[in-house]
Structures are given as structure tokens and as C-alpha cells.
Design a protein around this motif. Structure first.
Motif, short mmCIF file in Angstrom:
data_model
loop_
_atom_site.label_atom_id
_atom_site.label_comp_id
_atom_site.label_asym_id
_atom_site.label_seq_id
_atom_site.Cartn_x
_atom_site.Cartn_y
_atom_site.Cartn_z
N THR A 2 0.84 -1.20 0.00
CA THR A 2 0.00 0.00 0.00
C THR A 2 0.87 1.25 0.00
N THR A 3 0.53 2.18 -0.85
CA THR A 3 1.25 3.46 -0.87
C THR A 3 0.88 4.26 0.38
N ILE A 4 1.89 4.69 1.11
CA ILE A 4 1.63 5.56 2.27
C ILE A 4 2.51 6.81 2.13
N THR A 5 1.87 7.96 2.10
CA THR A 5 2.60 9.23 1.99
C THR A 5 2.39 10.01 3.27
N ARG A 6 3.16 11.04 3.42
CA ARG A 6 2.96 11.89 4.61
C ARG A 6 3.23 13.34 4.28
N PHE A 7 2.55 14.19 5.03
CA PHE A 7 2.81 15.62 5.00
C PHE A 7 3.35 15.94 6.39
N ALA A 8 4.54 16.57 6.44
CA ALA A 8 5.25 16.70 7.71
C ALA A 8 5.60 18.15 8.04
#
Ligand code: GLU
Length: 443
Positions: A2-8
Motif C-alpha cells: 500500500t502506498t503511504i505518503t505523509r505531510f510533515a
């Protein structure tokens, strides 16, 4: 996987339009892959981080409709960083250094003066156990550096920039922890990316050299680095982003009547080879999202372009989208009649006031007053009162074009321009319309 992205974001201020764009692209990347988009609050800097900014970041993302699938805060994860730090120390990848800021500054000046790149000289790595003990006995507490491996070139395939290659010897061993035990950005970010299962790190190109370091850090921590992509920075029309756009969060846009969908339609494609279009449906934007369309040149953010996209988006909004923001009593047909004439949803207030009256028409000459008196007595109510009225008046008076239409518009709305009268007149209603025509005729 599963693609997991983040905004940090770091909660040390309001989001600027560049941050909003990064958040959006991470959200889109996850959406397109049917994956997850995480919010990570980078609040290890206790002095500069503020709770009100954490709140503002959440509210801005909610307003934009970029709902995270989970949230983590670095300040709640310090023990993970301690543990990783100890592991790296045991593996000889972290070492203590004792130089003061002034000493480091001086070294840099000397290097630059000799025409050399200002790379940390690793003097602290050469210290013996005795030197260290002596420093500490003298009350000098160390800060900590990550030891880069100089043997292997650092490489990654960047989603925007293509194949990247760095020589680790051309980089300084980064300071990862201060003498007071507090963390700098570099290590916690890697630890979190591993722990949160982040598969794709998409961020601004100001992070490229951090990535070079972090690629080695992931490996040193026994993890496979995620995919990286670095997008070109966003600049204002004249170069740098102005303060006004720079750091006011979404409030500044909202107060100006910008719809979240307009900001999203613009930022989704700005700096890509796809045309910026007023696309109100996110699925369409998500469907065309593709890192390979991203350009390497800085993307230019133009307020006037945002206004244009916004106007076109406003013209597409349905009553249900805006009902809670319309003036009291304004109903579906009224919104649809007025909508094509608006630049912002807030502008509906002005036209609703005109529909409700009273209105003040301009001074009319005798001829025009006579014409309006005739219009008042000609007016008959039907499904298409405006079309009927103007057709009859045209036949009766021989007027046409502006002479036919403008006095009627002025009498009925007090304005020279505005929404289609065919749509507006039914909203004004028969009695009120006749009264307005009579008033203008006798003014
Ligand atoms: N807090 C960092 C920043 O705002 C995060 C960078 C990253 O995405 O790793 O620049």
C-alpha cells in the motif's frame, strides 16, 4: 504494498502556499494509488513549535478537504529516536563533537577563503577516548553527528528529478542531536518514515541534500529507503513568494473568497506539463496526477490566475455546495440565476439585496420615463416575463438593443450590468417589478 505518503509540517507558523501544495500532492499520490495519507507534526523544536499552529494546520487541511488517514506527533515519539540513536551509536554511525558554533563558523570561513567547499572536517571523529573524557571533565557536553559512509556513492531514482547521485565525501556529517539532548530534523524524520511505513516521500527540492544523508540513514537503521521525489519550488510572479501568500495559512484565501477547490485545481497542476483548468472534481485531478509531468523549473504562483480559476469554479458550484454561506432566504433558483455573474460566493449577497430591493435607478430623461411607464403597463406575468415584455416593447416602440434593454435593467436593478434579466426578473416578482418600473418612470 500500500502506498503511504505523509505531510510533515513544522508547527512554527501558518502553512504557506508551498506547504499546501506539498500536502496536496502527497494526498493525491496516495489517493491515486488507493493508499493512505498521513499527517506528521514535526514538533521536536519545543521552543518554536506552538499548539495554535498545530490546530491551524489541522483546520487548513480540513478546509482543503485533505483529510489525513492518521496523525503522529514527533514530540510523542522521542523514545523511538533515543532507541535508534543508541543503535546507530553502537554501530559507530554516530559520534560526539565538541566544537562551538564560533569554531565551526571559523572553519567554514577558512575553507571558503581557500576556495574549498565548507564541509565539516571530521576533527571530532579523530578524538581519542581520552580527549573526549577530558572535554567532558571540563564540562563540555557534545552534540552528535551522523557518520556518513564515504565508500559508496549515494544514489536514488527520484520521481521528479530522475537518477540522482551524490558523493558522500562532499557532504558534512550532519548534526542530528544537540548538546541538550534535543533533536534536529534529520534522524526523527527517518525513524518515523520507517515506523509509519512511509513508501513515498514527496517534498520540495530544498530537501534534496537531506535526502542524500537520509538514504544512508535508512540503510544504517536496517531499512529500505522509501521512494523519493522532489518537486521544484513555488515562487511568486516576481520571484520569491510574498509574505502575504507566504505565511498566512488558508485564512487569507478564504477571506478573499477563494474556494478550496480553486486552490486545489491550481496547485494540482502548477509546475506540471498539464494545463491548469478549473476542475472542480477532485477525482479528475487525481486521475491525471503523475509525477512524470512535473517540471524542473520553479513553478510560478500567480494570484490573478488563482482568481480566474476561482471565478470559473464558483460558476460550477451547486446550491448545496454553498447554501450555508448564502444570505438568509436565498433559494436554489436565485443562486443559479446569480451564479454566472459572481467572482466569489460572497458576492451573492449584493445581488440578493438587489433582488429584494429597494433599488435606486439613475436619473432618467423624459423619453425614457415614458418608455418605462409603458413597460410598467405592458408587463404581464408568465413563465418568461422578461422575454415577453421585451418582445412586446420592441414591437410597440421600435426600440432595440441597448435602448430597449438598458432602461429596463436600470429601473429593475439600479445597475448597468448584471445577471441575465430573464433569470433575474422572475426572482424580483411581478408586483415588485411593476412597482420598480413605475418608480423609475415617475422619478
Ligand atoms: N518538517 C520538515 C519540513 O517542513 C519535513 C520535511 C520532510 O518532508 O521530510 O521541511
Amino acid at each position: 504494498m500500500t502506498t503511504i505518503t505523509r505531510f510533515a509540517p513544522s508547527p512554527t507558523g501558518r502553512l504557506h502556499v508551498g506547504n499546501i501544495r506539498t500536502a496536496l500532492h502527497n494526498w493525491m499520490l496516495a489517493q491515486k494509488a488507493g493508499g493512505r495519507f498521513m499527517l506528521r507534526i514535526d514538533d521536536t523544536d519545543a521552543e518554536r513549535s506552538r499548539e495554535e499552529y498545530v490546530e491551524a494546520i489541522r483546520e487548513d487541511l480540513a478546509w482543503l478537504g485533505l483529510h489525513p488517514d492518521g496523525e503522529e506527533r514527533q514530540s510523542a515519539r522521542l523514545s523511538l529516536y533515543d532507541e535508534a540513536f543508541e543503535r546507530l551509536k553502537d554501530a559507530g554511525r554516530v559520534y560526539p563533537a565538541y566544537e562551538t558554533q564560533q569554531e565551526l563558523e571559523l572553519k567554514r570561513k577558512v575553507q571558503l577563503g581557500r576556495g574549498l567547499p565548507p564541509i565539516y572536517d571530521r576533527a571530532a571523529l579523530a578524538l581519542s577516548e581520552d580527549d573526549r573524557a577530558a572535554n567532558e571533565a571540563a564540562g563540555e557536553m557534545p552534540h552528535w553527528r551522523f557518520r556518513l559512509d564515504h565508500d559508496e556513492p549515494i544514489t536514488w531514482e527520484d520521481g521528479v528529478r530522475g537518477a540522482q547521485k551524490f558523493d558522500a565525501a562532499q557532504l558534512s556529517d550532519p548534526v542530528i542531536r544537540r548538546a541538550d539532548g534535543s533533536w534536529l530534523y534529520m534522524l526523527p524524520s527517518c525513524v518515523d518514515d520507517i515506523d509509519m511505513g512511509i513508501t513515498d516521500v514527496l517534498r520540495g527540492e530544498d530537501h534534496v541534500s537531506n535526502t542524500a544523508v537520509q538514504v544512508q540513514m535508512f540503510t544504517a537503521l536496517g531499512a529500505q529507503p522509501p521512494r523519493f521525489a522532489h518537486e521544484a519550488l513555488l515562487v511568486g510572479r516576481e520571484g520569491k513568494l510574498s509574505k502575504r501568500l507566504g505565511s498566512l495559512g488558508c485564512d487569507a484565501f478564504r477571506e478573499r473568497g477563494i474556494e478550496p477547490e480553486a486552490l486545489i485545481a491550481l496547485l494540482a497542476r502548477l509546475g506540471t506539463s498539464l494545463p491548469v483548468e478549473p476542475i472542480a472534481h477532485r477525482d479528475t485531478l487525481v486521475g491525471t496526477f503523475d509525477l512524470s509531468t512535473f517540471g524542473r523549473a520553479p513553478a510560478k504562483f500567480d494570484d490573478a490566475e488563482l482568481d480566474r480559476v476561482n471565478t470559473a469554479i464558483v460558476h460550477q458550484l451547486d446550491y448545496a455546495d454553498v447554501a450555508d454561506r448564502l444570505p438568509h432566504g436565498m433559494y436554489d433558483a436565485a443562486w443559479h440565476a446569480i451564479r454566472p455573474n459572481l467572482e466569489t460566493v460572497g458576492g451573492a449577497r449584493e445581488w440578493w439585496a438587489i433582488v429584494q430591493g429597494p433599488v435606486t435607478p439613475p436619473e432618467m430623461n423624459g423619453d425614457t420615463r415614458a418608455y418605462l411607464a409603458e413597460a410598467a403597463s405592458t408587463l404581464e406575468w408568465s413563465a418568461t416575463p422578461w422575454q415577453d415584455l421585451t418582445a412586446t416593447l420592441k414591437a410597440q416602440t421600435g426600440r432595440k438593443g441597448k435602448d430597449l434593454f438598458l432602461p429596463l435593467r436600470q429601473a429593475l436593478t439600479g445597475q448597468n450590468h448584471g445577471p441575465d434579466m430573464g433569470e433575474l426578473l422572475p426572482l424580483i416578482g411581478e408586483k415588485e417589478a411593476r412597482k420598480r418600473l413605475q418608480n423609475a418612470a415617475s422619478s
